[in-house]
Design an enzyme around this catalytic site. Structure first.
Site, PDB file in Angstrom:
ATOM      1  N   ILE A  78       0.832  -1.196   0.000  1.00 57.45           N
ATOM      2  CA  ILE A  78       0.000   0.000   0.000  1.00 57.45           C
ATOM      3  C   ILE A  78       0.874   1.257   0.000  1.00 57.45           C
ATOM      4  O   ILE A  78       1.981   1.246   0.537  1.00 57.45           O
ATOM      5  CB  ILE A  78      -0.969  -0.025   1.212  1.00 57.45           C
ATOM      6  N   CYS A  79       0.368   2.310  -0.640  1.00 57.74           N
ATOM      7  CA  CYS A  79       0.996   3.637  -0.590  1.00 57.74           C
ATOM      8  C   CYS A  79      -0.142   4.646  -0.456  1.00 57.74           C
ATOM      9  O   CYS A  79      -1.197   4.316   0.068  1.00 57.74           O
ATOM     10  CB  CYS A  79       1.879   3.894  -1.812  1.00 57.74           C
ATOM     11  N   ARG A  80       0.034   5.850  -0.916  1.00 55.51           N
ATOM     12  CA  ARG A  80      -1.022   6.865  -0.761  1.00 55.51           C
ATOM     13  C   ARG A  80      -2.202   6.582  -1.691  1.00 55.51           C
ATOM     14  O   ARG A  80      -3.349   6.582  -1.276  1.00 55.51           O
ATOM     15  CB  ARG A  80      -0.456   8.254  -1.045  1.00 55.51           C
TER      16      ARG A  80
END
Length: 109
Positions: free
Chosen positions: A60-62
């Site tokens: 996951i990231c932004r």
């Protein structure tokens, strides 16, 4: 690219957060492993030590762009990895908990 919806990530899933330090400090999913994408190759061993054997790695990231890059790399290494669609923005919008290192409510930068 293997992708999973935020709602399909179980509470006990192994989550790898590849956002940068300032983003992580503002708020992250509780229990996630943090390895910024800028340090990922150098710190790859931390992931292989922490990830469950024969388990899935949810990346996951932004918003999903950086995590997609890491997911592709992990898949090429033979790891069962999936990109969390929409990233931490969708995670927070879905009402999933976002916390600081101190366990206080956090927010997504």
């Amino acid at each position: 690219m293997p992708t999973v919806a935020v709602d399909d990530v179980k509470d006990d899933a192994f989550l790898l957060d590849v956002r940068e330090d300032d983003e992580w400090q503002a708020g992250h999913a509780q229990g996630a492993l943090h390895i910024p994408i800028s340090e990922f190759v150098a710190r790859y061993g931390e992931l292989t030590e922490a990830a469950p054997q024969d388990g899935r790695v949810h990346v996951i990231c932004r918003s999903g762009g950086r995590s997609a890059q890491v997911t592709m790399y992990l898949v090429q290494q033979g790891i069962d990895a999936v990109n969390v669609d929409g990233g931490m923005q969708v995670w927070q919008a879905a009402g999933r908990p976002v916390v600081t290192d101190e366990g206080q409510p956090g927010h997504v930068l």
